[in-house]
Design a protein around this motif. Structure first.
Motif, short mmCIF file in Angstrom:
data_model
loop_
_atom_site.label_atom_id
_atom_site.label_comp_id
_atom_site.label_asym_id
_atom_site.label_seq_id
_atom_site.Cartn_x
_atom_site.Cartn_y
_atom_site.Cartn_z
N LYS A 5 0.84 -1.19 0.00
CA LYS A 5 0.00 0.00 0.00
C LYS A 5 0.89 1.25 0.00
O LYS A 5 1.68 1.46 0.91
N VAL A 6 0.76 2.04 -1.05
CA VAL A 6 1.51 3.29 -1.14
C VAL A 6 0.68 4.39 -0.51
O VAL A 6 -0.47 4.61 -0.88
N ALA A 7 1.26 5.08 0.47
CA ALA A 7 0.54 6.12 1.20
C ALA A 7 0.81 7.51 0.65
O ALA A 7 0.00 8.41 0.81
N ALA A 8 1.97 7.70 0.00
CA ALA A 8 2.32 9.01 -0.57
C ALA A 8 3.28 8.79 -1.73
O ALA A 8 4.05 7.84 -1.73
N PHE A 9 3.21 9.69 -2.71
CA PHE A 9 4.14 9.59 -3.84
C PHE A 9 4.34 10.95 -4.48
O PHE A 9 3.58 11.88 -4.28
N GLN A 43 10.58 5.24 9.77
CA GLN A 43 9.82 4.76 10.92
C GLN A 43 8.36 5.18 10.79
O GLN A 43 8.06 6.37 10.69
N GLY A 44 7.47 4.21 10.76
CA GLY A 44 6.04 4.48 10.67
C GLY A 44 5.58 4.64 9.23
O GLY A 44 6.36 4.60 8.29
N ASP A 45 4.29 4.81 9.08
CA ASP A 45 3.69 4.97 7.76
C ASP A 45 4.04 6.33 7.17
O ASP A 45 3.94 7.35 7.84
N THR A 46 4.42 6.35 5.91
CA THR A 46 4.72 7.58 5.20
C THR A 46 3.44 8.40 5.05
O THR A 46 2.40 7.88 4.71
N ARG A 47 3.53 9.69 5.32
CA ARG A 47 2.38 10.58 5.19
C ARG A 47 2.57 11.64 4.12
O ARG A 47 1.62 12.23 3.65
N ALA A 48 3.83 11.90 3.74
CA ALA A 48 4.11 12.90 2.71
C ALA A 48 5.42 12.53 2.01
O ALA A 48 6.33 12.00 2.64
N ALA A 49 5.48 12.80 0.71
CA ALA A 49 6.69 12.54 -0.06
C ALA A 49 6.80 13.61 -1.14
O ALA A 49 5.81 13.98 -1.75
N ALA A 50 8.01 14.11 -1.36
CA ALA A 50 8.21 15.15 -2.37
C ALA A 50 9.58 15.00 -3.00
O ALA A 50 10.55 14.63 -2.34
N LEU A 51 9.64 15.29 -4.29
CA LEU A 51 10.90 15.34 -5.04
C LEU A 51 11.18 16.79 -5.43
O LEU A 51 10.26 17.54 -5.74
N SER A 52 12.46 17.15 -5.45
CA SER A 52 12.84 18.47 -5.94
C SER A 52 12.55 18.54 -7.44
O SER A 52 12.42 17.50 -8.10
N LEU A 59 12.28 14.24 0.03
CA LEU A 59 11.91 14.51 1.41
C LEU A 59 10.63 13.75 1.71
O LEU A 59 9.71 13.73 0.89
N ALA A 60 10.60 13.10 2.86
CA ALA A 60 9.40 12.37 3.26
C ALA A 60 9.23 12.45 4.76
O ALA A 60 10.20 12.61 5.50
N PHE A 64 5.17 8.82 12.88
CA PHE A 64 5.91 8.29 14.03
C PHE A 64 6.77 9.38 14.65
O PHE A 64 7.84 9.72 14.15
N LEU A 65 6.30 9.98 15.70
CA LEU A 65 7.03 11.02 16.43
C LEU A 65 7.54 12.15 15.54
O LEU A 65 8.57 12.75 15.79
N GLY A 66 6.83 12.40 14.44
CA GLY A 66 7.21 13.49 13.54
C GLY A 66 8.53 13.24 12.83
O GLY A 66 9.23 14.18 12.48
N THR A 67 8.88 11.97 12.59
CA THR A 67 10.15 11.67 11.95
C THR A 67 10.07 11.88 10.45
O THR A 67 9.00 11.92 9.86
N GLY A 68 11.23 12.01 9.85
CA GLY A 68 11.30 12.20 8.40
C GLY A 68 12.66 11.78 7.88
O GLY A 68 13.54 11.39 8.65
N VAL A 69 12.79 11.84 6.58
CA VAL A 69 14.05 11.49 5.94
C VAL A 69 14.24 12.41 4.73
O VAL A 69 13.28 12.81 4.09
N ALA A 70 15.49 12.77 4.50
CA ALA A 70 15.84 13.60 3.33
C ALA A 70 17.08 12.99 2.68
O ALA A 70 17.94 12.45 3.36
N TRP A 71 17.14 13.06 1.37
CA TRP A 71 18.35 12.68 0.65
C TRP A 71 18.51 13.53 -0.57
O TRP A 71 17.61 14.19 -1.01
#
Length: 71
Positions: A5-9, A43-52, A59-60, A64-71
């Motif tokens: 299940k994709v939650a954001a793209f 960590q946790g279900d993805t709620r937002a995802a964005a590409l430059s 960025l996503a 889960f505790l307001g966590t995110g990831v960037a690359w």
């Protein structure tokens, strides 16, 4: 083939890349080949995802505790 299940793209401006976020994982896809170019845990279900605009940065975020990831 497994179903996920994709939650954001987000799709790159040139239409060649897709960033998808699902439960616990973020993946960058090459839309021409269907291959995963990069994958990282989230960590946790993805709620937002964005590409430059150039598709080189991502960025996503999750619930889960307001966590995110960037690359």
């Amino acid at each position: 083939m497994s179903k996920v299940k994709v939650a954001a793209f987000s799709i790159s401006a040139d239409g060649t890349r897709l960033l998808s976020g699902s439960k616990d994982v973020l993946q960058l896809w090459d839309l021409k080949t269907g291959n995963v170019l990069r994958q990282t845990p989230l960590q946790g279900d993805t709620r937002a995802a964005a590409l430059s605009p150039d598709g080189k940065q991502a960025l996503a975020g999750s619930f889960f505790l307001g966590t995110g990831v960037a690359w």
